[in-house]
Design a protein around this motif. Structure first.
Motif, PDB file in Angstrom:
ATOM      1  N   GLY A  25       8.851   1.392  -4.219  1.00 47.47           N
ATOM      2  CA  GLY A  25      10.194   1.198  -4.744  1.00 47.47           C
ATOM      3  C   GLY A  25      10.981   2.480  -4.949  1.00 47.47           C
ATOM      4  O   GLY A  25      12.118   2.439  -5.384  1.00 47.47           O
ATOM      5  N   HIS A  26      10.415   3.624  -4.625  1.00 51.35           N
ATOM      6  CA  HIS A  26      11.086   4.920  -4.773  1.00 51.35           C
ATOM      7  C   HIS A  26      12.305   4.953  -3.840  1.00 51.35           C
ATOM      8  O   HIS A  26      12.178   4.850  -2.634  1.00 51.35           O
ATOM      9  N   VAL A  27      13.485   5.069  -4.447  1.00 55.24           N
ATOM     10  CA  VAL A  27      14.746   5.007  -3.705  1.00 55.24           C
ATOM     11  C   VAL A  27      15.495   6.337  -3.836  1.00 55.24           C
ATOM     12  O   VAL A  27      15.473   6.971  -4.887  1.00 55.24           O
ATOM     13  N   LEU A  28      16.172   6.718  -2.773  1.00 53.94           N
ATOM     14  CA  LEU A  28      17.060   7.875  -2.789  1.00 53.94           C
ATOM     15  C   LEU A  28      18.500   7.379  -2.706  1.00 53.94           C
ATOM     16  O   LEU A  28      18.820   6.511  -1.890  1.00 53.94           O
ATOM     17  N   ILE A  51      15.724  16.453  -8.006  1.00 53.23           N
ATOM     18  CA  ILE A  51      14.728  17.502  -7.773  1.00 53.23           C
ATOM     19  C   ILE A  51      14.534  17.612  -6.273  1.00 53.23           C
ATOM     20  O   ILE A  51      14.823  16.678  -5.539  1.00 53.23           O
ATOM     21  N   GLY A  52      14.066  18.726  -5.845  1.00 50.05           N
ATOM     22  CA  GLY A  52      13.746  18.877  -4.431  1.00 50.05           C
ATOM     23  C   GLY A  52      14.550  19.985  -3.783  1.00 50.05           C
ATOM     24  O   GLY A  52      15.754  20.102  -4.003  1.00 50.05           O
ATOM     25  N   LEU A  53      13.862  20.774  -3.029  1.00 46.84           N
ATOM     26  CA  LEU A  53      14.487  21.876  -2.312  1.00 46.84           C
ATOM     27  C   LEU A  53      14.421  21.686  -0.802  1.00 46.84           C
ATOM     28  O   LEU A  53      14.986  22.464  -0.054  1.00 46.84           O
ATOM     29  N   GLU A  54      13.736  20.620  -0.373  1.00 42.46           N
ATOM     30  CA  GLU A  54      13.492  20.425   1.051  1.00 42.46           C
ATOM     31  C   GLU A  54      14.748  20.026   1.830  1.00 42.46           C
ATOM     32  O   GLU A  54      14.898  20.398   2.980  1.00 42.46           O
ATOM     33  N   PRO A  84      10.457   3.692  -9.939  1.00 38.14           N
ATOM     34  CA  PRO A  84       9.872   2.750 -10.899  1.00 38.14           C
ATOM     35  C   PRO A  84       8.718   3.426 -11.643  1.00 38.14           C
ATOM     36  O   PRO A  84       7.823   3.995 -11.017  1.00 38.14           O
ATOM     37  N   LEU A  85       8.760   3.374 -12.971  1.00 39.56           N
ATOM     38  CA  LEU A  85       7.752   4.060 -13.786  1.00 39.56           C
ATOM     39  C   LEU A  85       6.923   3.074 -14.595  1.00 39.56           C
ATOM     40  O   LEU A  85       7.476   2.188 -15.244  1.00 39.56           O
ATOM     41  N   ASN A  86       5.628   3.249 -14.538  1.00 41.26           N
ATOM     42  CA  ASN A  86       4.702   2.557 -15.428  1.00 41.26           C
ATOM     43  C   ASN A  86       3.917   3.574 -16.256  1.00 41.26           C
ATOM     44  O   ASN A  86       3.532   3.297 -17.377  1.00 41.26           O
ATOM     45  N   ILE A  87       3.685   4.738 -15.668  1.00 43.16           N
ATOM     46  CA  ILE A  87       3.056   5.859 -16.366  1.00 43.16           C
ATOM     47  C   ILE A  87       3.812   7.125 -15.970  1.00 43.16           C
ATOM     48  O   ILE A  87       4.503   7.148 -14.941  1.00 43.16           O
ATOM     49  N   MET A  88       3.677   8.180 -16.746  1.00 44.42           N
ATOM     50  CA  MET A  88       4.416   9.411 -16.468  1.00 44.42           C
ATOM     51  C   MET A  88       4.037  10.026 -15.124  1.00 44.42           C
ATOM     52  O   MET A  88       4.873  10.643 -14.469  1.00 44.42           O
ATOM     53  N   ASP A  89       2.807   9.830 -14.683  1.00 44.14           N
ATOM     54  CA  ASP A  89       2.413  10.380 -13.383  1.00 44.14           C
ATOM     55  C   ASP A  89       3.224   9.798 -12.229  1.00 44.14           C
ATOM     56  O   ASP A  89       3.299  10.404 -11.161  1.00 44.14           O
ATOM     57  N   ASP A  90       3.832   8.635 -12.425  1.00 42.87           N
ATOM     58  CA  ASP A  90       4.667   8.052 -11.373  1.00 42.87           C
ATOM     59  C   ASP A  90       5.865   8.951 -11.044  1.00 42.87           C
ATOM     60  O   ASP A  90       6.396   8.890  -9.937  1.00 42.87           O
ATOM     61  N   ALA A  91       6.279   9.775 -12.000  1.00 41.70           N
ATOM     62  CA  ALA A  91       7.426  10.664 -11.793  1.00 41.70           C
ATOM     63  C   ALA A  91       7.023  11.984 -11.153  1.00 41.70           C
ATOM     64  O   ALA A  91       7.889  12.754 -10.746  1.00 41.70           O
ATOM     65  N   ARG A  92       5.756  12.239 -11.055  1.00 43.96           N
ATOM     66  CA  ARG A  92       5.292  13.498 -10.468  1.00 43.96           C
ATOM     67  C   ARG A  92       5.224  13.355  -8.949  1.00 43.96           C
ATOM     68  O   ARG A  92       4.896  12.301  -8.429  1.00 43.96           O
ATOM     69  N   PHE A  93       5.511  14.414  -8.284  1.00 44.86           N
ATOM     70  CA  PHE A  93       5.605  14.376  -6.830  1.00 44.86           C
ATOM     71  C   PHE A  93       4.315  14.845  -6.151  1.00 44.86           C
ATOM     72  O   PHE A  93       4.344  15.453  -5.111  1.00 44.86           O
ATOM     73  N   HIS A  94       3.162  14.536  -6.757  1.00 47.92           N
ATOM     74  CA  HIS A  94       1.897  14.934  -6.155  1.00 47.92           C
ATOM     75  C   HIS A  94       1.121  13.745  -5.609  1.00 47.92           C
ATOM     76  O   HIS A  94       0.390  13.880  -4.642  1.00 47.92           O
ATOM     77  N   ASN A  95       1.271  12.578  -6.193  1.00 47.38           N
ATOM     78  CA  ASN A  95       0.612  11.375  -5.683  1.00 47.38           C
ATOM     79  C   ASN A  95       1.621  10.576  -4.880  1.00 47.38           C
ATOM     80  O   ASN A  95       2.741  10.357  -5.326  1.00 47.38           O
ATOM     81  N   LYS A  96       1.218  10.145  -3.723  1.00 43.11           N
ATOM     82  CA  LYS A  96       2.102   9.368  -2.865  1.00 43.11           C
ATOM     83  C   LYS A  96       1.422   8.059  -2.501  1.00 43.11           C
ATOM     84  O   LYS A  96       0.199   7.973  -2.454  1.00 43.11           O
TER      85      LYS A  96
END
Length: 129
Positions: free
Chosen positions: A36-39, A85-88, A98-110
């Protein structure tokens, strides 16, 4: 040289479109943190969010809010997070996650989705607009 997002706006690169109007486009991130991650982007290529004219900036926030409300109706979550966020990609954009835990906002797990899952999700969010 046009950014990858400008190429998406111009139809040179495909996307999983969620919504579009005259000035803005919302599409699924193809390398999502969570399902569900939308730009949300302005169609006008502007590198930095805070370089946008006030009217365009406020319009992007209103557009993003509309998408976030539809996204929350579509993807089970505790809330929709928003980040800039993002420099790319040198093109202003807002991440709706969509967030259920704070790690959902981190850009390390895909998460990985099939093309069919992406398209079904984009269609489901669009139906909730």
């Amino acid at each position: 040289m046009a950014s990858i997002f400008t190429k998406i706006v111009n139809g040179e690169i495909p996307c999983y479109k969620v919504a579009e109007d005259q000035n803005y486009l919302a599409f699924l991130d193809v390398n999502p943190n969570v399902k569900g991650h939308v730009l949300c982007i302005p169609k006008q290529e502007i590198d930095k969010l805070f370089d946008m004219e006030d009217e365009l900036y406020i319009g992007l926030m209103k557009f993003s809010k509309k998408i976030a409300i539809a996204l929350e109706k579509t993807v089970p979550c505790k809330r929709i997070g928003m980040t800039v966020i993002g420099l790319e990609v040198p093109h202003a954009h807002v991440h709706l996650i969509p967030l259920n835990i704070m790690d959902d906002a981190r850009f390390h797990n895909k998460v990985k989705l099939t093309p069919e899952e992406f398209q079904d999700l984009a269609n489901a969010i669009a139906k909730n607009l």
